[in-house]
Design a protein around this motif. Structure first.
Motif, PDB file in Angstrom:
ATOM      1  N   ASN A  52      46.244  49.566  42.210  1.00 21.36           N
ATOM      2  CA  ASN A  52      45.837  50.887  41.533  1.00 21.36           C
ATOM      3  C   ASN A  52      44.312  50.599  41.026  1.00 21.36           C
ATOM      4  O   ASN A  52      43.980  51.663  40.427  1.00 21.36           O
ATOM      5  N   HIS A  53      43.745  49.636  41.002  1.00 19.27           N
ATOM      6  CA  HIS A  53      42.200  49.678  40.766  1.00 19.27           C
ATOM      7  C   HIS A  53      41.771  50.642  42.012  1.00 19.27           C
ATOM      8  O   HIS A  53      40.609  51.096  41.695  1.00 19.27           O
ATOM      9  N   LEU A 111      34.984  46.813  36.833  1.00 20.50           N
ATOM     10  CA  LEU A 111      35.423  45.500  36.726  1.00 20.50           C
ATOM     11  C   LEU A 111      36.484  45.018  36.023  1.00 20.50           C
ATOM     12  O   LEU A 111      36.659  45.335  34.844  1.00 20.50           O
ATOM     13  N   VAL A 112      37.393  44.305  36.738  1.00 20.80           N
ATOM     14  CA  VAL A 112      38.486  43.704  36.157  1.00 20.80           C
ATOM     15  C   VAL A 112      38.595  42.424  35.849  1.00 20.80           C
ATOM     16  O   VAL A 112      38.331  41.413  36.928  1.00 20.80           O
ATOM     17  N   ALA A 113      38.989  41.771  34.763  1.00 16.10           N
ATOM     18  CA  ALA A 113      39.095  40.301  34.671  1.00 16.10           C
ATOM     19  C   ALA A 113      40.182  39.869  35.293  1.00 16.10           C
ATOM     20  O   ALA A 113      41.590  40.400  34.954  1.00 16.10           O
ATOM     21  N   ARG A 114      40.016  38.677  36.180  1.00 16.06           N
ATOM     22  CA  ARG A 114      41.460  38.154  37.050  1.00 16.06           C
ATOM     23  C   ARG A 114      41.743  36.795  36.467  1.00 16.06           C
ATOM     24  O   ARG A 114      42.748  36.371  36.372  1.00 16.06           O
ATOM     25  N   ALA A 245      36.047  47.053  32.400  1.00 14.88           N
ATOM     26  CA  ALA A 245      34.735  47.646  32.336  1.00 14.88           C
ATOM     27  C   ALA A 245      34.311  48.602  33.102  1.00 14.88           C
ATOM     28  O   ALA A 245      34.575  48.227  34.351  1.00 14.88           O
ATOM     29  N   PHE A 246      33.970  49.798  32.949  1.00 17.82           N
ATOM     30  CA  PHE A 246      33.558  50.932  33.953  1.00 17.82           C
ATOM     31  C   PHE A 246      32.170  51.281  33.368  1.00 17.82           C
ATOM     32  O   PHE A 246      32.083  51.886  32.470  1.00 17.82           O
ATOM     33  N   HIS A 268      37.236  41.208  39.543  1.00 19.79           N
ATOM     34  CA  HIS A 268      37.489  41.885  40.923  1.00 19.79           C
ATOM     35  C   HIS A 268      36.526  43.313  40.490  1.00 19.79           C
ATOM     36  O   HIS A 268      36.781  43.858  39.524  1.00 19.79           O
ATOM     37  N   ARG A 269      35.630  43.535  41.367  1.00 18.23           N
ATOM     38  CA  ARG A 269      34.608  44.888  41.223  1.00 18.23           C
ATOM     39  C   ARG A 269      34.905  45.862  42.263  1.00 18.23           C
ATOM     40  O   ARG A 269      34.709  45.513  43.438  1.00 18.23           O
TER      41      ARG A 269
END
Ligand code: SIN
Length: 279
Positions: A52-53, A111-114, A245-246, A268-269
């Motif tokens: 979905n990212h 950017l998603v924090a993993r 964050a976008f 993850h970016r």
């Protein structure tokens, strides 16, 4: 629940009332407008899957597969921004805007924090709209009409990784042969979504201002960098599990803080392609 956009202190906005796993067409327009206005959007509690990212990024444009970052093997569209516990350097510690070294620079990244450290690892964002607006009129007049050259060579190219402090980073990048290009952009751009004027030079990738002798170019860039780093234009984003964050590269700088020694941080970016910039 309607999408709500609340301006953050100094730069960006916090968005609530949206599930990024299932973005609706009507919400895409709201987020795009908000991005053009605020420069960076922050989301909490999202549990965004990798699939979905990718789908989310596709709502805003074509995905740019970054040629320097190591991708995930199952999802090549997703770049890893990683620092392991035994590594000293992190990625993105110097203030920058991604892809200014491309003639058609990326719109921005999601950017998603993993995997987050126990504390630290925040990201600072600075508004280049606000930094431009705060300049005096004579400086604005001087800057409008100037252009600058940007490059990736000194950051991602072969030679960049020869110094001992950079060697630790080279394993996290690849394709140094692809770091050959220069790009030229106006020093002040008009934002493609909002038409607001923004400063478009950055300490990481900008080499010089083309219309000035070298010493004057260096002095002017130093002055602008000092101005842009004022806390007045900055928002510090504290990552939590589920944070996203976008950011829009045409409106902001960012800087990843490296203050979590001995801990792991994995983000993850996905980067989205943009368009040519004009003044
Ligand atoms: C980046 O510069 O793309 C990474 C930012 C971060 O890790 O916070």
């Amino acid at each position: 629940m309607p999408v709500t956009v609340n301006a953050a202190d100094n730069a960006g906005a916090y968005v609530t009332g949206v599930n990024l796993n299932k973005l609706q067409a009507s919400e895409t327009g709201v987020l795009k407008q908000a991005l053009g206005e605020h420069g960076v959007l922050f989301f909490r509690d999202q549990s965004l899957t990798c699939a979905n990212h990718i789908k989310l990024a596709g709502h805003f444009g074509h995905i740019n597969i970054n040629r320097f970052f190591t991708p995930l093997s199952d999802f090549p569209q997703i770049a890893q921004v990683l620092k392991e516990p035994d590594q000293q350097k992190n990625i993105g510690e110097l203030w920058h805007t991604d892809h200014s070294y491309d003639q058609i620079p990326a719109l921005g990244s999601i950017l998603v924090a993993r995997d987050l450290p126990g504390s630290g690892g925040d990201t600072l964002f600075a508004s280049m709209f606000a930094a431009y607006d705060a300049l005096d009129e004579s400086m604005k007049k001087t800057l409008n009409g100037l252009t600058a050259t940007h490059s990736s060579r000194h950051v991602f190219g072969k030679k960049a990784h020869e110094g001992t402090d950079r060697q630790a980073l080279s394993a996290r990048f690849h394709n140094s042969d692809a770091a050959t290009q220069n790009a030229i952009h106006p020093v002040v751009i008009r934002h493609p979504i909002s038409s607001r004027q923004a400063l478009y030079v950055n300490p990481q990738f900008t080499l010089h201002i083309n219309e000035l002798p070298a010493d004057e170019s260096t002095a002017l860039l130093e002055l602008l960098y000092h101005h842009c780093q004022a806390e007045l234009f900055q928002h510090r984003f504290n990552w939590q599990d589920g944070s996203v964050a976008f950011w829009d590269n045409r409106a902001t700088w960012h800087k990843a803080l490296n203050d979590y020694p001995g801990e792991r941080r994995l983000m993850h970016r996905i980067t989205i392609e943009g368009e040519s910039l004009s003044g």
